[in-house]
Design an enzyme around this catalytic site. Structure first.
Site, PDB file in Angstrom:
ATOM      1  N   ALA A 185     -16.056  36.131 -56.375  1.00 19.52           N
ATOM      2  CA  ALA A 185     -17.150  34.869 -56.533  1.00 19.52           C
ATOM      3  C   ALA A 185     -16.482  34.286 -57.461  1.00 19.52           C
ATOM      4  O   ALA A 185     -15.097  33.971 -58.223  1.00 19.52           O
ATOM      5  CB  ALA A 185     -17.837  35.623 -57.262  1.00 19.52           C
TER       6      ALA A 185
ATOM      7  N   GLY B 205     -16.006  39.305 -54.087  1.00 18.99           N
ATOM      8  CA  GLY B 205     -17.654  39.066 -53.875  1.00 18.99           C
ATOM      9  C   GLY B 205     -16.838  38.459 -52.322  1.00 18.99           C
ATOM     10  O   GLY B 205     -17.665  38.652 -51.531  1.00 18.99           O
TER      11      GLY B 205
ATOM     12  N   GLU C 107     -12.781  43.088 -60.036  1.00 18.85           N
ATOM     13  CA  GLU C 107     -13.823  43.220 -60.645  1.00 18.85           C
ATOM     14  C   GLU C 107     -13.295  43.963 -62.175  1.00 18.85           C
ATOM     15  O   GLU C 107     -13.831  43.209 -63.558  1.00 18.85           O
ATOM     16  CB  GLU C 107     -14.706  43.344 -60.433  1.00 18.85           C
ATOM     17  CG  GLU C 107     -15.744  42.345 -58.957  1.00 18.85           C
ATOM     18  CD  GLU C 107     -15.937  42.741 -57.927  1.00 18.85           C
ATOM     19  OE1 GLU C 107     -14.319  43.932 -57.638  1.00 18.85           O
ATOM     20  OE2 GLU C 107     -16.360  42.019 -56.577  1.00 18.85           O
TER      21      GLU C 107
ATOM     22  N   GLU D   8     -16.667  42.156 -50.709  1.00 21.05           N
ATOM     23  CA  GLU D   8     -18.014  42.394 -49.926  1.00 21.05           C
ATOM     24  C   GLU D   8     -18.481  41.564 -48.717  1.00 21.05           C
ATOM     25  O   GLU D   8     -19.460  42.170 -47.479  1.00 21.05           O
ATOM     26  CB  GLU D   8     -18.202  42.373 -51.305  1.00 21.05           C
ATOM     27  CG  GLU D   8     -17.808  43.439 -52.062  1.00 21.05           C
ATOM     28  CD  GLU D   8     -18.690  43.421 -54.105  1.00 21.05           C
ATOM     29  OE1 GLU D   8     -18.617  41.867 -54.438  1.00 21.05           O
ATOM     30  OE2 GLU D   8     -19.182  44.053 -54.294  1.00 21.05           O
TER      31      GLU D   8
END
Ligand code: DAK
Length: 256
Positions: free
Chosen positions: A63, A107, A130, A110
């Site tokens: 992200a 992300g 993260e 993911e």
């Protein structure tokens, strides 16, 4: 330039993540574009399979840290960025192949793991970094990694934030196969054409049936993960971890 480029090849819809200046880091514009493209193809009888890919350097490096950094807990909870688009992507009924080269982190990892088949180039690097930003995975990483690779390896990957190469990702059940980088799109298209030649109702029912193999316990874990992820935006260490990334320095965490 659009954050997602779309094209079709016969019955195959191909979405290419396109934020080269940020290694395809996910933001609302990119995920809105991706979810809309996949939904349009899901509803289009001419399309039978989809491919999501990135660039040679990055599928997606996570992200967008710079956009996320200033957010508070209440903003994350209220806006539910990315979570709402991911929920739309998970409702797509036709199969989606992730064709991954370069970085698939946070992300990005993911997103790739949430799709149905993951074909990795031998250049691919996967990870859930993260924790190094003072947060935790928030788009399924804490749930799908143990399902794919077992608890010990998931803990190793997520708690250290290290990267795994394509061979380790295949051995860990993250990648369904690894191919030479220059063959990535050819192999993804070959797999897509094979699937496109099957009966579409059977393909869609089979996708749903395989998803049901783990979706019920997964749904509870995903809901817990989303709440915990939002809550970390109330900590000092989230602000520090993300400021340190932009400042190109090591974070000074205070455990608060
Ligand atoms: N965000 C923003 N910019 C990024 C970025 C990212 N994730 N990754 C790379 N960039 C930018 C870099 O800042 C740099 O920009 P400039 O400095 O040129 O302006 C440019 O892309 C090129 O990157 P590098 O210069 O760093 O390239 P290198 O080859 O040296 O290194 C790298 C590549 C991938 C190792 C490095 O860029 C890196 O460590 N990137 C960060 C990886 C990361 O920590 N990813 C996890 C992000 S957190 C949510 C659920 C989930 C999430 C969010 C919300 N909800 C439910 C609300 C997910 C969170 C995450 O993914």
């Amino acid at each position: 330039m659009s954050a997602v480029l779309v094209k079709t090849d016969g019955p195959i819809g191909i979405a290419t993540l396109n934020r080269p200046e940020a290694l395809n880091a996910l933001n609302n514009e990119l995920l809105d574009g991706l979810a809309a493209a996949l939904e349009a193809w899901d509803a289009d009888p001419a399309i039978r399979v989809m491919i999501v890919t990135g660039s040679d350097k990055a599928f997606a490096a996570g992200a967008d840290i710079k956009e996320m950094a200033p957010k508070s807990f209440s903003q994350m909870q209220a806006e539910n960025p990315f979570g709402r688009q991911m929920d739309r992507i998970l409702r797509i009924r036709k199969p989606i192949i992730a064709a991954v080269a370069g970085f698939a982190l946070g992300g990005g990892c993911e997103l790739a793991m949430a799709l149905d088949i993951l074909i990795a180039a031998d250049t691919a690097k996967f990870g859930q970094p993260e924790i190094t930003l003072g947060i935790m995975p928030g788009l399924g990483g804490s749930q799908r990694t143990p399902l794919a690779m077992g608890k010990a390896k998931a803990m190793d990957l997520c708690l250290t934030g290290r990267m795994m190469d394509a061979a380790e990702a295949e051995a860990s059940g993250v990648a369904s196969r690894v191919v030479p980088a220059e063959m990535l799109m050819d192999e993804a298209l070959k797999a897509a054409r094979k699937i496109a030649a099957q009966s579409l109702p059977a393909v869609m029912m089979l996708k749903e049936a395989i998803n049901r193999a783990y979706e019920r316990p997964l749904a509870q874990g995903l809901a817990y993960e989303r709440r915990a992820f939002h809550a970390l935006f109330a900590t000092h260490d989230q602000k520090e971890g993300m400021a340190a990334f932009s400042g190109k320095r090591k974070p000074a965490f205070r455990d608060e």
